[in-house]
Design a protein around this motif. Structure first.
Motif, PDB file in Angstrom:
ATOM      1  N   UNK A  93      30.630  71.820 -58.394  1.00  0.00           N
ATOM      2  CA  UNK A  93      31.986  71.607 -58.377  1.00  0.00           C
ATOM      3  C   UNK A  93      32.292  71.787 -56.822  1.00  0.00           C
ATOM      4  N   UNK A  94      33.465  71.562 -56.541  1.00  0.00           N
ATOM      5  CA  UNK A  94      34.087  71.668 -55.086  1.00  0.00           C
ATOM      6  C   UNK A  94      33.728  72.776 -54.397  1.00  0.00           C
ATOM      7  N   UNK A  95      34.021  73.944 -55.174  1.00  0.00           N
ATOM      8  CA  UNK A  95      33.938  75.164 -54.527  1.00  0.00           C
ATOM      9  C   UNK A  95      32.962  76.164 -55.066  1.00  0.00           C
ATOM     10  N   UNK A  96      31.877  75.791 -56.128  1.00  0.00           N
ATOM     11  CA  UNK A  96      30.986  76.501 -56.653  1.00  0.00           C
ATOM     12  C   UNK A  96      30.053  75.652 -57.249  1.00  0.00           C
ATOM     13  N   UNK A  97      28.578  76.420 -57.485  1.00  0.00           N
ATOM     14  CA  UNK A  97      27.775  75.709 -58.403  1.00  0.00           C
ATOM     15  C   UNK A  97      27.659  76.829 -59.667  1.00  0.00           C
ATOM     16  N   UNK A  98      27.174  76.402 -60.733  1.00  0.00           N
ATOM     17  CA  UNK A  98      26.868  77.293 -61.856  1.00  0.00           C
ATOM     18  C   UNK A  98      25.908  76.872 -62.773  1.00  0.00           C
ATOM     19  N   UNK A  99      25.056  77.780 -63.458  1.00  0.00           N
ATOM     20  CA  UNK A  99      24.152  77.645 -64.507  1.00  0.00           C
ATOM     21  C   UNK A  99      24.501  78.283 -65.385  1.00  0.00           C
ATOM     22  N   UNK A 100      23.943  77.739 -66.735  1.00  0.00           N
ATOM     23  CA  UNK A 100      24.293  78.246 -68.031  1.00  0.00           C
ATOM     24  C   UNK A 100      23.012  78.082 -69.042  1.00  0.00           C
ATOM     25  N   UNK A 101      22.380  79.048 -69.428  1.00  0.00           N
ATOM     26  CA  UNK A 101      21.096  78.984 -70.472  1.00  0.00           C
ATOM     27  C   UNK A 101      21.821  79.151 -71.946  1.00  0.00           C
ATOM     28  N   UNK A 102      21.838  78.118 -72.963  1.00  0.00           N
ATOM     29  CA  UNK A 102      21.980  78.502 -74.407  1.00  0.00           C
ATOM     30  C   UNK A 102      20.841  78.254 -75.232  1.00  0.00           C
ATOM     31  N   UNK A 103      20.703  79.082 -76.087  1.00  0.00           N
ATOM     32  CA  UNK A 103      19.675  78.902 -77.090  1.00  0.00           C
ATOM     33  C   UNK A 103      20.008  77.881 -78.390  1.00  0.00           C
ATOM     34  N   UNK A 104      19.252  77.781 -79.199  1.00  0.00           N
ATOM     35  CA  UNK A 104      19.585  76.800 -80.117  1.00  0.00           C
ATOM     36  C   UNK A 104      20.798  77.278 -81.112  1.00  0.00           C
TER      37      UNK A 104
END
Length: 400
Positions: A93-104
């Motif tokens: 994004x313009x003002x952040x980076x993000x990460x997310x892990x989802x399981x099944x």
């Protein structure tokens, strides 16, 4: 009577049946093998063989047996396994980076965000920072016993024929997939790239305010403004994948210049930068989330400049949305990103304008609601697309 499930268009009968059975488990869990045979139209022997394969892939797990009816052996209900298979979503994004892990099971197992200014950075610098975040989250996933089988990346721009144009990042015709493939960890399902508003719409469809909405518009309200369009539960992309660029609808022909090359675009009235600037929130208050908190505090305190800025943003959004609503006739409009935080002040202005702008002809106006996922809509939607690919083609994954 339950409508039978339909197989996907995969190469072999075994692949089709495997996807059919896994899809049945996903939709009806917990569900026994006998019930799956009824739902899919497959024989009990075929279902049992597919379940054995899915258990070997560690995609499903069983519970204690339960008796169905008065005769026969008890059946063991099956559900999607809460690991080790997981998908990684990343967002620029313009003002952040993000990460997310989802399981099944769609449970959020890990999340992390990094506040940073990506506007004007060279693309390879932004991708390098994203790759560092991806490596950290991948290591954490391994420590948690998870295996990431694929990654999807949300980008704030238009993707056409593998090129990304993201004016708010300063990206023009950037081949993002090649940059990402070189920088991110290799995985069984590879790396996908999509527009953040599209992925935000899917995030809301699967996990948030879009569940049960049918047809709706999702607005990603950050520095830029995009729209994800869901029609009858399916994402609408347009003929060239560029549908939903609501931020560049002209709402004030005499307005300020936009990074896209036009003037008076919606982003220049209702984008986060424009809002904060018009409300008099100084840059010196720190990160965007702190500045947004400052803005909401000013609104609560009935600050004149803040109220005027948000009212102007609401009017601009209304101009753009009246045309979109008249064209698409959605059930719902979901305000996402920073607009979700500002929804109590934005929604009344937009509702009145949409009702005046053709509501009498349609007989009703769409429901306006704030995102329940906030800034996580796109990154969770990204991770969710990886899981959707697993459900569609279970044999594509490789568990280490």
């Amino acid at each position: 009577m339950t409508e039978p499930l339909r197989p996907t268009h995969l190469g072999t009968m075994r692949e089709r049946n495997l996807a059919l059975v896994l899809g049945g488990i996903a939709r009806h869990q917990p569900v026994t093998r006998a019930r799956l045979a009824e739902l899919t139209g497959l024989t009990k022997t075929t279902v049992a063989a597919q379940v054995t394969t899915l258990e070997g892939l560690r995609l499903v797990s069983g519970a204690l047996p339960v008796r169905e009816g008065g005769r026969g052996r008890p059946g063991a209900p099956l559900s999607l396994a809460p690991g080790p298979v997981a998908g990684l979503g990343l967002e620029v994004n313009g003002h952040y980076l993000a990460a997310c892990v989802l399981d099944l099971t769609h449970a959020v197992r890990l999340r992390e965000s990094v506040a940073c200014d990506n506007r004007g950075r060279e693309p390879h610098e932004t991708v390098a920072a994203l790759a560092a975040l991806a490596r950290r989250i991948t290591d954490r996933a391994g420590d948690a016993g998870l295996t990431l089988v694929g990654t999807a990346v949300a980008l704030p721009g238009v993707l056409v024929e593998d090129h990304v144009n993201a004016p708010n990042l300063g990206w023009e015709a950037v081949t993002a997939s090649a940059l990402l493939a070189d920088a991110l960890p290799a995985q069984a399902l590879g790396i996908g790239v999509d527009n953040e508003a599209n992925l935000g719409a899917l995030g809301e469809l699967w996990y948030g305010a879009g569940r049960g909405a049918g047809s709706y518009l999702y607005l990603s309200g950050e520095t830029g403004i995009g729209a994800g369009i869901v029609v009858d539960g399916e994402l609408f992309r347009g003929a060239h994948g560029a549908a939903g660029e609501l931020g560049h609808v002209v709402v004030d022909p005499d307005g300020p210049a936009c990074r896209c090359g036009g003037t008076g675009c919606l982003e220049q009235v209702a984008g986060l930068d424009a809002l904060l600037r018009a409300a008099g929130v100084p840059d010196g208050t720190g990160r965007y989330e702190l500045r947004l908190t400052d803005l909401t505090r000013r609104l609560d305190d009935r600050d004149h400049d803040a109220l005027e800025a948000v009212d102007a943003a609401g009017r601009g959004l209304a101009v753009a949305l009246v045309g979109a609503v008249n064209l698409l006739d959605p059930d719902t409009v979901v305000l996402g990103g920073s607009h979700a935080r500002l929804a109590p002040w934005l929604i009344p202005t937009i509702e009145k304008a949409v009702a005046r702008g053709g509501g009498r002809l349609r007989g009703r106006t769409p429901i306006l609601r704030a995102s329940t996922l906030g800034a996580e809509s796109a990154v969770r939607g990204a991770a969710g697309t990886v899981l959707a690919r697993v459900l569609a083609d279970p044999l594509a994954i490789a568990i280490a």
